[in-house]
Design a protein around this motif. Sequence first.
Motif, PDB file in Angstrom:
ATOM      1  N   SER A 243       0.816  -1.202   0.000  1.00 20.56           N
ATOM      2  CA  SER A 243       0.000   0.000   0.000  1.00 20.56           C
ATOM      3  C   SER A 243       0.864   1.272   0.000  1.00 20.56           C
ATOM      4  CB  SER A 243      -0.939   0.010   1.214  1.00 20.56           C
ATOM      5  OG  SER A 243      -0.156  -0.130   2.372  1.00 20.56           O
ATOM      6  N   ASP A 244       2.179   1.110   0.178  1.00 17.21           N
ATOM      7  CA  ASP A 244       3.026   2.305   0.275  1.00 17.21           C
ATOM      8  C   ASP A 244       3.114   3.023  -1.063  1.00 17.21           C
ATOM      9  OD1 ASP A 244       5.480   0.968   2.609  1.00 17.21           O
ATOM     10  OD2 ASP A 244       3.317   1.198   2.671  1.00 17.21           O
ATOM     11  N   LYS A 245       3.399   4.332  -0.972  1.00 14.40           N
ATOM     12  CA  LYS A 245       3.538   5.124  -2.188  1.00 14.40           C
ATOM     13  C   LYS A 245       4.750   4.638  -2.988  1.00 14.40           C
ATOM     14  CE  LYS A 245       3.515  10.003  -3.456  1.00 14.40           C
ATOM     15  NZ  LYS A 245       4.703  10.031  -4.281  1.00 14.40           N
ATOM     16  N   PRO A 246       4.554   4.301  -4.267  1.00 14.50           N
ATOM     17  CA  PRO A 246       5.674   3.769  -5.052  1.00 14.50           C
ATOM     18  C   PRO A 246       6.750   4.814  -5.328  1.00 14.50           C
ATOM     19  CG  PRO A 246       3.556   3.504  -6.180  1.00 14.50           C
ATOM     20  CD  PRO A 246       3.326   4.406  -5.023  1.00 14.50           C
ATOM     21  N   GLU A 247       7.991   4.360  -5.415  1.00 21.20           N
ATOM     22  CA  GLU A 247       9.077   5.246  -5.816  1.00 21.20           C
ATOM     23  C   GLU A 247       9.181   5.201  -7.341  1.00 21.20           C
ATOM     24  OE1 GLU A 247      12.250   3.434  -3.578  1.00 21.20           O
ATOM     25  OE2 GLU A 247      10.892   3.353  -1.868  1.00 21.20           O
ATOM     26  N   SER A 248      10.215   5.844  -7.904  1.00 23.10           N
ATOM     27  CA  SER A 248      10.288   5.873  -9.371  1.00 23.10           C
ATOM     28  C   SER A 248      11.612   5.308  -9.872  1.00 23.10           C
ATOM     29  CB  SER A 248      10.119   7.310  -9.862  1.00 23.10           C
ATOM     30  OG  SER A 248      11.158   8.089  -9.344  1.00 23.10           O
ATOM     31  N   GLY A 249      11.605   4.904 -11.169  1.00 25.67           N
ATOM     32  CA  GLY A 249      12.813   4.509 -11.870  1.00 25.67           C
ATOM     33  C   GLY A 249      13.565   3.336 -11.270  1.00 25.67           C
ATOM     34  N   LEU A 250      13.082   2.117 -11.486  1.00 23.98           N
ATOM     35  CA  LEU A 250      13.678   0.965 -10.820  1.00 23.98           C
ATOM     36  C   LEU A 250      14.183  -0.063 -11.823  1.00 23.98           C
ATOM     37  CD1 LEU A 250      11.021   0.370  -8.034  1.00 23.98           C
ATOM     38  CD2 LEU A 250      13.284   1.324  -7.743  1.00 23.98           C
ATOM     39  N   ALA A 251      15.429  -0.499 -11.617  1.00 19.50           N
ATOM     40  CA  ALA A 251      15.947  -1.633 -12.394  1.00 19.50           C
ATOM     41  C   ALA A 251      15.657  -2.903 -11.599  1.00 19.50           C
ATOM     42  CB  ALA A 251      17.442  -1.482 -12.605  1.00 19.50           C
ATOM     43  N   PHE A 252      15.237  -3.941 -12.289  1.00 22.00           N
ATOM     44  CA  PHE A 252      14.926  -5.208 -11.621  1.00 22.00           C
ATOM     45  C   PHE A 252      15.681  -6.318 -12.338  1.00 22.00           C
ATOM     46  CE2 PHE A 252      12.457  -8.957 -10.535  1.00 22.00           C
ATOM     47  CZ  PHE A 252      12.209  -8.750  -9.189  1.00 22.00           C
ATOM     48  N   GLU A 253      16.269  -7.211 -11.564  1.00 20.52           N
ATOM     49  CA  GLU A 253      17.048  -8.310 -12.167  1.00 20.52           C
ATOM     50  C   GLU A 253      16.367  -9.649 -11.940  1.00 20.52           C
ATOM     51  OE1 GLU A 253      21.673  -6.774 -11.906  1.00 20.52           O
ATOM     52  OE2 GLU A 253      21.007  -8.441 -10.652  1.00 20.52           O
ATOM     53  N   TRP A 254      16.306 -10.427 -13.014  1.00 27.15           N
ATOM     54  CA  TRP A 254      15.848 -11.818 -12.925  1.00 27.15           C
ATOM     55  C   TRP A 254      17.058 -12.716 -13.106  1.00 27.15           C
ATOM     56  CZ3 TRP A 254      10.612 -12.936 -12.308  1.00 27.15           C
ATOM     57  CH2 TRP A 254       9.747 -11.876 -12.515  1.00 27.15           C
ATOM     58  N   HIS A 255      17.309 -13.561 -12.142  1.00 25.55           N
ATOM     59  CA  HIS A 255      18.368 -14.564 -12.301  1.00 25.55           C
ATOM     60  C   HIS A 255      17.687 -15.845 -12.761  1.00 25.55           C
ATOM     61  CE1 HIS A 255      21.834 -12.432 -10.391  1.00 25.55           C
ATOM     62  NE2 HIS A 255      20.827 -11.613 -10.223  1.00 25.55           N
ATOM     63  N   VAL A 256      18.120 -16.318 -13.930  1.00 24.91           N
ATOM     64  CA  VAL A 256      17.402 -17.397 -14.603  1.00 24.91           C
ATOM     65  C   VAL A 256      18.355 -18.563 -14.846  1.00 24.91           C
ATOM     66  CG1 VAL A 256      16.082 -18.005 -16.661  1.00 24.91           C
ATOM     67  CG2 VAL A 256      15.957 -15.682 -15.755  1.00 24.91           C
ATOM     68  N   GLY A 257      17.905 -19.763 -14.536  1.00 23.08           N
ATOM     69  CA  GLY A 257      18.678 -20.957 -14.849  1.00 23.08           C
ATOM     70  C   GLY A 257      18.277 -21.485 -16.219  1.00 23.08           C
ATOM     71  N   LEU A 258      19.285 -21.868 -17.021  1.00 17.44           N
ATOM     72  CA  LEU A 258      19.020 -22.438 -18.351  1.00 17.44           C
ATOM     73  C   LEU A 258      19.586 -23.847 -18.389  1.00 17.44           C
ATOM     74  CD1 LEU A 258      20.100 -19.430 -20.639  1.00 17.44           C
ATOM     75  CD2 LEU A 258      17.794 -19.977 -19.822  1.00 17.44           C
ATOM     76  N   LEU A 259      18.769 -24.768 -18.828  1.00 12.76           N
ATOM     77  CA  LEU A 259      19.196 -26.173 -18.863  1.00 12.76           C
ATOM     78  C   LEU A 259      18.938 -26.781 -20.239  1.00 12.76           C
ATOM     79  CD1 LEU A 259      19.918 -28.865 -17.182  1.00 12.76           C
ATOM     80  CD2 LEU A 259      17.447 -29.207 -17.111  1.00 12.76           C
ATOM     81  N   HIS A 260      19.975 -27.450 -20.792  1.00 13.12           N
ATOM     82  CA  HIS A 260      19.801 -28.328 -21.951  1.00 13.12           C
ATOM     83  C   HIS A 260      20.237 -29.712 -21.485  1.00 13.12           C
ATOM     84  CE1 HIS A 260      20.553 -24.991 -25.218  1.00 13.12           C
ATOM     85  NE2 HIS A 260      19.562 -24.695 -24.399  1.00 13.12           N
TER      86      HIS A 260
END
Length: 265
Positions: A243-260
């Motif tokens: 419910s908090d007031k959002p801030e601005s300008g955010l980078a978000f990182e996804w760490h993803v596993g890749l499998l073959h």
Amino acid sequence: MCPSIVRNTRASERDVSVGPWRDGERARRYDSASNRHFYGTLLAKLAMGAGPFPAGSGLDLGCGSGFATEGLLQAFPGVAWRGVDVSAPMLARAAAKPAVAAVSLCHAAAEALPYVAGSFAVVVSNFSWHWFEPAAGDEVLRVLQPGGWLLVSAPLRHFSSAEGNRWLARKLHARRRNFRRLGSQGLRMEEMANLLPGEMRIHRLESVVIEERFPDAQTLLTTLESRGSLHAIFGADGLESFSDKPESGLAFEWHVGLLHAQRGP
Ligand SMILES: C[S@@+](CC[C@H](N)C(=O)[O-])C[C@H]1O[C@@H](n2cnc3c(N)ncnc32)[C@H](O)[C@@H]1O
């Protein structure tokens, strides 16, 4: 075989945890341009270095609204692709995409696939395996041909110090009473190497980072919610927990596993 969108009688969304995916309105929000870009980027990273596959069918498991299916059709046009998903609204969105029109889509659960043993030369799961119950591993092993390929991308449980991740972590900490530990929060890297209960020959196992920029925290939250990520943490409470007031300008990182990996003989 499952020739069109039909309800599988062995297991359906009544029997497995469908998480947030049952909801038609959520499927509509999921099927956005920014999500197409995100899941298409993931699929392209996953497809890198894969194939050629032995002649035959391929299964896009947890195909959702068809973003990965579109990429697979382009990357591996020689494979006869099919799609399975437990969510009828997501499948309906896939069926409406002209590029996916020729693909046979099936309403079924990964834990009870409506295919005979050895049906597929390749099974691909783009950002969906973390939603499956462990029984999906047995099913994928069963429907893969000996020597058949498994390609999986899945979110990793990894703390990132990117500002968007830190902002979300602070919010999670503040709301920790609501926190529920669900499998859909992501996999550990070592779990990726053991997705199938039988022997798997691993050809590629790595983690990659996908960075996204969001104009403000509200957009970050609604985007993560559309992907089921907040649902995975808070259950049905989802966005209402913030419910908090959002801030601005955010980078978000996804760490993803890749499998073959290749099924043993
Ligand atoms: C984040 S979406 C990814 C969709 C797609 N692979 C893509 O790249 O856009 C996860 C999908 O997994 C599906 N799913 C979740 N649990 C499932 C299960 N047990 N069996 C089959 N599909 C499942 C959901 O319905 C949803 O469509």
